[in-house]
Design an enzyme around this catalytic site. Structure first.
Site, PDB file in Angstrom:
ATOM      1  N   ASP A  16      -0.463  -7.603   1.495  1.00 50.82           N
ATOM      2  CA  ASP A  16       0.021  -6.218   1.502  1.00 50.82           C
ATOM      3  C   ASP A  16       1.545  -6.203   1.684  1.00 50.82           C
ATOM      4  OD1 ASP A  16       0.279  -3.495   1.613  1.00 50.82           O
ATOM      5  OD2 ASP A  16      -0.599  -3.263   3.609  1.00 50.82           O
ATOM      6  N   SER A  37       4.145   2.443   8.309  1.00 55.59           N
ATOM      7  CA  SER A  37       3.719   1.410   7.360  1.00 55.59           C
ATOM      8  C   SER A  37       4.898   0.827   6.588  1.00 55.59           C
ATOM      9  CB  SER A  37       2.717   1.994   6.360  1.00 55.59           C
ATOM     10  OG  SER A  37       1.497   2.276   6.971  1.00 55.59           O
ATOM     11  N   HIS A  64       0.816  -1.220   0.000  1.00 55.39           N
ATOM     12  CA  HIS A  64       0.000   0.000   0.000  1.00 55.39           C
ATOM     13  C   HIS A  64       0.852   1.274   0.000  1.00 55.39           C
ATOM     14  CE1 HIS A  64       0.362  -0.013   4.535  1.00 55.39           C
ATOM     15  NE2 HIS A  64       0.410   1.283   4.312  1.00 55.39           N
TER      16      HIS A  64
END
Length: 328
Positions: A127, A232, A78
């Protein structure tokens, strides 16, 4: 008549390199030279997490990642919604502070990004992404790879692991300058309990989030401590058989450090085959014994099984020696 002999000698270093290149990362992985594991601590130390990288777009940090080989970084899919212009991306390695990286840090341009083909958007499975660097990095005590687990490694519920990153300390605040790398010890949470936590206080008009098979939860039911925006793609690492092994990739969560909303990570071992397909020379960490052990990391030595590639190199030497004797 001696040309084949010379050719064999010239081929020798190439064959040895091809047989040991993947082993180089395996022997170095998961063994930082600096140690200071203080539960509840926040600022990391220089060289404490040498696989942690900052992925930057137009010179600004936006995601974390982990060095897994001289030319490869593991992160979240992502983080890369658009890779049409790869020149805007770079990776910062060996840094403690984002604002003042210091003499041990290194900026490397990105060559390409490979996102998992099954990734379908935020909070979905797969992901994960692999970032290839334009040039290989040299390992130092500030730049080292983390070990990746094969499917035989089991990360048990309650195990204390560590998450690191330069993300925001809360939903409202930005990490203050000079933006020192943060570390946080978090316990692993089993999937049924994590699903139960996410079902509590769920808003009726919001689709209930479920923890998929390739996901892993870590954190605290009461909240207060968690990864947040900017973290992230960074690593969740656990101490397994004397090596730091990456259990997960920071993927998603509902807010940051909210009650009943622990952080959700993608299980690295679930995508072992995909990673191996792209980086076939990469070696993965298996279980050295019947039980995992968490030990004091000081005085670590490379695992004995890491010597297997050296044995292969010796076999190449013997074969080439016999070939050269035949030529002579």
């Amino acid at each position: 008549m001696r040309q084949p002999h010379i050719t064999a000698l010239l081929l020798l270093p190439l064959l040895l390199r091809s047989g040991t290149e993947g082993a180089e990362a395996m022997r170095a992985c998961g063994h930082p030279r600096m140690f200071n594991r203080m539960v509840g601590g926040e600022d990391a130390l220089e060289g404490e997490w040498p696989w942690q990288v900052s992925i930057q777009r137009n010179g600004a940090h936006f995601c974390g990642g982990s060095l897994i080989a001289p030319t490869w970084v593991l992160t979240a899919a992502h983080c890369f919604s658009n890779t049409s212009d790869i020149s805007i991306y770079q990776v910062l390695l060996g840094a403690l502070k984002l604002q003042q990286p210091g003499p041990h840090a290194l900026y490397v341009p990105v060559k390409r990004v490979k996102s998992h083909p099954e990734y379908q958007g935020m909070a979905s499975s797969a992901d994960v992404a692999l970032v290839e660097l334009q040039v290989p990095v040299t390992f130092t005590k500030y730049i080292l790879p983390v070990c990746l687990p094969d499917p035989s490694v089991v990360f048990k519920s309650g195990m204390n692991c560590w998450v690191t990153g330069w993300g925001s300390p809360s939903e409202q605040d930005r990490l203050p300058n000079p933006r020192i790398l943060q570390k946080l010890a978090v316990p692993l949470i089993d999937t049924p309990k994590c699903n139960l936590l996410y079902s509590k206080d769920a808003e009726a008009d919001i689709q209930l989030k479920t923890i998929k098979d390739d996901m892993l939860c870590a954190g605290f039911a009461e909240g207060k401590k968690d990864a947040c925006k900017g973290d992230s793609g960074g690593p969740l690492v656990c101490l397994v058989d004397q090596s730091w092994v990456q259990a997960g990739v920071i993927s998603w969560g509902e807010g940051c450090a909210r009650r009943n909303r622990p952080g959700v990570y993608i299980r690295v071992a679930s995508h072992y085959q995909w990673i191996h397909q792209i980086i076939p020379e990469l070696q993965f960490q298996g279980r050295a014994g019947s039980q995992q052990q968490q030990r004091d990391p000081r005085g670590w030595q490379p695992l004995a099984e890491n010597s297997a590639p050296c044995l292969a190199a010796h076999a190449v030497l013997l074969a080439l020696g016999a070939l050269m004797l035949g030529i002579l």
